[in-house]
Motif scaffolding. Structure first.
Motif, mmCIF file in Angstrom:
data_model
loop_
_atom_site.group_PDB
_atom_site.id
_atom_site.type_symbol
_atom_site.label_atom_id
_atom_site.label_comp_id
_atom_site.label_asym_id
_atom_site.label_seq_id
_atom_site.Cartn_x
_atom_site.Cartn_y
_atom_site.Cartn_z
ATOM 1 N N HIS A 23 2.206 1.910 -3.322
ATOM 2 C CA HIS A 23 1.119 2.475 -4.145
ATOM 3 C C HIS A 23 0.978 3.975 -3.882
ATOM 4 O O HIS A 23 0.832 4.769 -4.822
ATOM 5 N N PHE B 279 0.829 -1.215 0.000
ATOM 6 C CA PHE B 279 0.000 0.000 0.000
ATOM 7 C C PHE B 279 0.859 1.259 0.000
ATOM 8 O O PHE B 279 0.576 2.217 -0.732
ATOM 9 N N PHE C 6 -6.506 3.289 2.796
ATOM 10 C CA PHE C 6 -5.978 1.925 2.865
ATOM 11 C C PHE C 6 -7.067 0.889 2.590
ATOM 12 O O PHE C 6 -6.869 -0.040 1.795
ATOM 13 N N TRP D 10 -8.128 0.772 -1.018
ATOM 14 C CA TRP D 10 -7.100 0.081 -1.816
ATOM 15 C C TRP D 10 -7.165 -1.427 -1.575
ATOM 16 O O TRP D 10 -7.093 -2.224 -2.531
ATOM 17 N N ALA D 11 -7.298 -1.828 -0.312
ATOM 18 C CA ALA D 11 -7.343 -3.260 0.019
ATOM 19 C C ALA D 11 -8.560 -3.927 -0.620
ATOM 20 O O ALA D 11 -8.480 -5.067 -1.104
#
Length: 307
Positions: free
Chosen positions: A22, A19, A88, A91-92
């Motif tokens: 990213h 992450f 986060f 994104w996850a």
């Protein structure tokens, strides 16, 4: 005493590192933002039981933020932590690490926006006059410090943006600088005649005195010939401001605040100031539209028939 960062389970540590890559590479977030998100998310993920990311639900997120609030964490920090979590978990979810994004209904406290502390226009003038006098002997470091102060106040740029300038970013014909701001966004800022005079002295005399074999193409150099470190720049500003009688203790960001405030005091359009500062929204710039009691009184006395 600095607490050591908690250790994460291997799968959580791998997810966090992916992450953060990213954030830095794909989204262009600054090193400071990446560092803050790492700290926030490490503290959150270390609380999860053996189930790992599957235990990351809305109740867990709210409980984490509630504990921080009870411990006296400031609202601005809570808002940042909420932003870190939302980014986060989104994104996850997008990458398939979790089936549902639990932070879609997570609300952040609104940070209280305090009015910025600024030097007056006269104090800024006194600060720069003192820096100019200190550079009278053409000492390279003094010439660099003078240019640093002039550019910070003239452009309203962030200290990292000024320290990140290369010589090639300067257009002396138009008196503009190409700065790289948050998210690696570029913008043009302008500077005036006093900053141009300081720039000329620096490039003609000061920079050659600090340049070494292998020096980077940076506009501002440190005492050993490398790019000027923002921490050194902050020390320069604090030292210069402390020499001005009655001036508040401010750093480079205080000069940014002063530049915006003095521009608006002088009649500049709010959208111009927004563009100069590199704010993505006008709401961020509007904090500078506050008026002092003295200015309000002066306007009232001049305009009101019953003043």
């Amino acid at each position: 005493m600095v607490r050591p960062a908690p250790e994460l389970a291997p799968d959580l540590a791998a997810a966090l590192e992916a992450f953060l890559r990213h954030l830095a590479v794909e989204r262009g977030r600054s090193p400071n933002t990446v560092r803050a998100y790492r700290s926030d998310l490490t503290a959150l993920l270390a609380r999860l039981p053996g189930a790992g990311l599957t235990a990351l639900d809305l109740a867990a997120l709210r409980g984490w933020l509630a504990e921080a609030h009870t411990a006296g964490v400031e609202r601005a920090t809570l808002a940042r932590r909420t932003a870190a979590v939302r980014t986060f978990t989104a994104w996850a979810h997008r990458t398939g690490l979790i089936a549902v994004d639990p932070a879609t209904r997570l609300e952040a406290p609104r940070p209280r926006r305090a009015l910025p502390v600024v030097v007056t226009a006269q104090q800024a003038s006194d600060l720069l006059a003192a820096a100019c006098a200190g550079a009278a002997q053409n000492d390279p470091v003094a010439l660099r410090d003078l240019l640093l102060l002039e550019l910070l106040y003239a452009t309203g740029a962030r200290v990292a943006e000024v320290c990140g300038l290369d010589v090639a970013d300067v257009d002396r014909g138009r008196r503009t600088l190409r700065v790289r701001g948050k998210g690696d966004r570029e913008r043009m800022v302008v500077y005036g005649v006093p900053a141009e005079r300081a720039l000329t002295r620096w490039l003609d005399v000061g920079r050659p005195g600090l340049e070494r074999v292998g020096s980077p193409p940076a506009l501002l150099l440190g005492a050993r010939g490398g790019r000027l470190d923002p921490r050194v720049a902050r020390s320069v500003v604090h030292r210069a401001v402390s020499a001005v009688p009655g001036a508040p203790d401010i750093g480079p960001h205080g000069l940014r605040h002063a530049a915006a405030t003095h521009l608006l005091d002088g009649g500049a359009d709010l959208r111009y100031v927004q563009e100069l500062l590199g704010h993505s929204t006008l709401a961020t710039t509007q904090i500078y539209t506050h008026v002092t009691a003295d200015r309000l009184r002066a306007a009232h006395d001049q305009a009101h028939p019953r003043a």
